[in-house]
Motif scaffolding. Structure first.
Motif, PDB file in Angstrom:
ATOM      1  N   ARG A  41       0.833  -1.202   0.000  1.00  0.00           N
ATOM      2  CA  ARG A  41       0.000   0.000   0.000  1.00  0.00           C
ATOM      3  C   ARG A  41       0.871   1.258   0.000  1.00  0.00           C
ATOM      4  O   ARG A  41       0.585   2.222  -0.721  1.00  0.00           O
ATOM      5  CB  ARG A  41      -0.915  -0.016   1.222  1.00  0.00           C
ATOM      6  N   LEU A  81       2.361   1.803  -3.480  1.00  0.00           N
ATOM      7  CA  LEU A  81       1.370   2.344  -4.416  1.00  0.00           C
ATOM      8  C   LEU A  81       1.063   3.806  -4.108  1.00  0.00           C
ATOM      9  O   LEU A  81       0.847   4.612  -5.019  1.00  0.00           O
ATOM     10  CB  LEU A  81       0.094   1.504  -4.352  1.00  0.00           C
ATOM     11  N   ARG A  82       1.051   4.152  -2.829  1.00  0.00           N
ATOM     12  CA  ARG A  82       0.840   5.551  -2.454  1.00  0.00           C
ATOM     13  C   ARG A  82       1.965   6.425  -2.968  1.00  0.00           C
ATOM     14  O   ARG A  82       1.748   7.552  -3.428  1.00  0.00           O
ATOM     15  CB  ARG A  82       0.744   5.668  -0.928  1.00  0.00           C
ATOM     16  N   ARG A  88       1.417   6.942  -6.679  1.00  0.00           N
ATOM     17  CA  ARG A  88       0.358   7.920  -6.943  1.00  0.00           C
ATOM     18  C   ARG A  88       0.820   9.339  -6.621  1.00  0.00           C
ATOM     19  O   ARG A  88       0.494  10.290  -7.338  1.00  0.00           O
ATOM     20  CB  ARG A  88      -0.886   7.571  -6.123  1.00  0.00           C
ATOM     21  N   ILE A 137      -4.667   2.244 -10.315  1.00  0.00           N
ATOM     22  CA  ILE A 137      -3.834   2.111  -9.124  1.00  0.00           C
ATOM     23  C   ILE A 137      -4.648   2.396  -7.861  1.00  0.00           C
ATOM     24  O   ILE A 137      -4.490   1.731  -6.830  1.00  0.00           O
ATOM     25  CB  ILE A 137      -2.624   3.056  -9.214  1.00  0.00           C
ATOM     26  N   LYS A 138      -5.543   3.376  -7.943  1.00  0.00           N
ATOM     27  CA  LYS A 138      -6.373   3.733  -6.780  1.00  0.00           C
ATOM     28  C   LYS A 138      -7.267   2.570  -6.386  1.00  0.00           C
ATOM     29  O   LYS A 138      -7.508   2.334  -5.197  1.00  0.00           O
ATOM     30  CB  LYS A 138      -7.234   4.962  -7.088  1.00  0.00           C
ATOM     31  N   THR A 159      -5.244   0.138  -4.387  1.00  0.00           N
ATOM     32  CA  THR A 159      -4.834   0.815  -3.151  1.00  0.00           C
ATOM     33  C   THR A 159      -5.980   0.845  -2.151  1.00  0.00           C
ATOM     34  O   THR A 159      -5.770   0.653  -0.951  1.00  0.00           O
ATOM     35  CB  THR A 159      -4.372   2.254  -3.459  1.00  0.00           C
ATOM     36  N   ASP A 160      -7.190   1.082  -2.637  1.00  0.00           N
ATOM     37  CA  ASP A 160      -8.363   1.108  -1.762  1.00  0.00           C
ATOM     38  C   ASP A 160      -8.643  -0.266  -1.156  1.00  0.00           C
ATOM     39  O   ASP A 160      -9.019  -0.378   0.015  1.00  0.00           O
ATOM     40  CB  ASP A 160      -9.592   1.592  -2.538  1.00  0.00           C
ATOM     41  N   GLY A 179      -6.217  -0.718   1.471  1.00  0.00           N
ATOM     42  CA  GLY A 179      -6.488   0.221   2.553  1.00  0.00           C
ATOM     43  C   GLY A 179      -7.494  -0.306   3.553  1.00  0.00           C
ATOM     44  O   GLY A 179      -7.371  -0.068   4.765  1.00  0.00           O
TER      45      GLY A 179
END
Length: 255
Positions: free
Chosen positions: A5, A8-9, A12, A34-35, A38-39, A42
């Protein structure tokens, strides 16, 4: 899950940081993909943090909240397991495979560059330090504006401030080698501390949302115990946050 995570953050944040050179319309599709993953990660991370905070709580075994807290831990473990199942399903899915392939293609075939106009491509030939200083200065001014009335910020405003600071944290790391290390390291350290304090407060707010998802009755003794524990956490970290914010404002900028 946490390391993936974070990676990926960072990716972004990098896309966001270079937006003046690579317009959002050229990276929006890959950014949305990608979001998505990531979600998914998350959600699992939020349940992990919540479960860890419950482990730190030790009400007296004779108190009414003790049994309720133990039952809550069992419920949270169930939601954790479901979240990790969703993560594994997502990573095994064709959607994730397409994400990896499209990201690799976008990078190796320079899809971010081929559609740029001539003027934009010329900007890529300018000195990187000029661009870095401009970006860091812009982020710094934006953060100062967001936190102008720092002690009066509500939860949502603190959340937005945290996101801006997170982007600047990554920015200072991306461009760290362009500036003297003895200046960058203490600045980045103080900035990271400010991000951490805001992150802890955000975790407290997320925990309240997760508590509602567990279905724990609002009048349950364990619920009252948790409300008091989180209120105490907020008071402690708000004090630390104010100190970290003042340090941020007082430290000399290097860009």
């Amino acid at each position: 899950v946490h390391q993936m995570r974070v990676a990926l953050r960072r990716l972004r944040s990098c896309l966001s940081l270079y937006n003046p050179l690579i317009p959002n319309k050229l990276s929006s599709k890959i950014g949305k993909k990608i979001k998505w993953i990531t979600d998914v990660l998350g959600v699992a991370r939020d349940w992990d943090v919540f479960a860890l905070s419950l482990q730190k709580m030790q009400p007296a075994s004779s108190s009414p909240s003790h049994q309720g807290l133990e039952e809550l831990k069992t419920r949270v473990a169930y939601f954790q397991k479901r979240a990790y199942i969703n993560v594994r399903d997502a990573l095994r899915s064709p959607r994730y495979s397409r994400l990896l392939l499209s990201l690799a293609q976008w990078l190796t075939q320079r899809g971010w560059r081929t559609q740029l106009k001539k003027i934009a491509r010329q900007r890529l030939d300018s000195p990187v330090k000029d661009f870095a200083s401009q970006m860091l200065q812009s982020h710094y001014q934006h953060i100062c504006q967001q936190g102008e009335n720092f002690t009066e910020l509500n939860t949502e405003q603190r959340h937005e401030l945290r996101i801006s600071i997170k982007k600047m944290v990554y920015g200072t790391r991306f461009f760290a080698e362009l500036y003297p290390r003895k200046i960058v390291r203490p600045y980045a350290k103080n900035l990271s501390q400010l991000q951490d304090e805001l992150g802890i407060l955000n975790d407290v707010n997320v925990a309240n949302d997760l508590l509602n998802k567990t279905g724990l009755d609002e009048n349950a003794p364990a619920r009252h115990f948790l409300n008091g524990w989180y209120a105490h956490q907020q008071v402690n970290h708000l004090t630390r946050l104010e100190v970290a914010w003042q340090t941020f404002l007082e430290q000399k900028i290097y860009f």
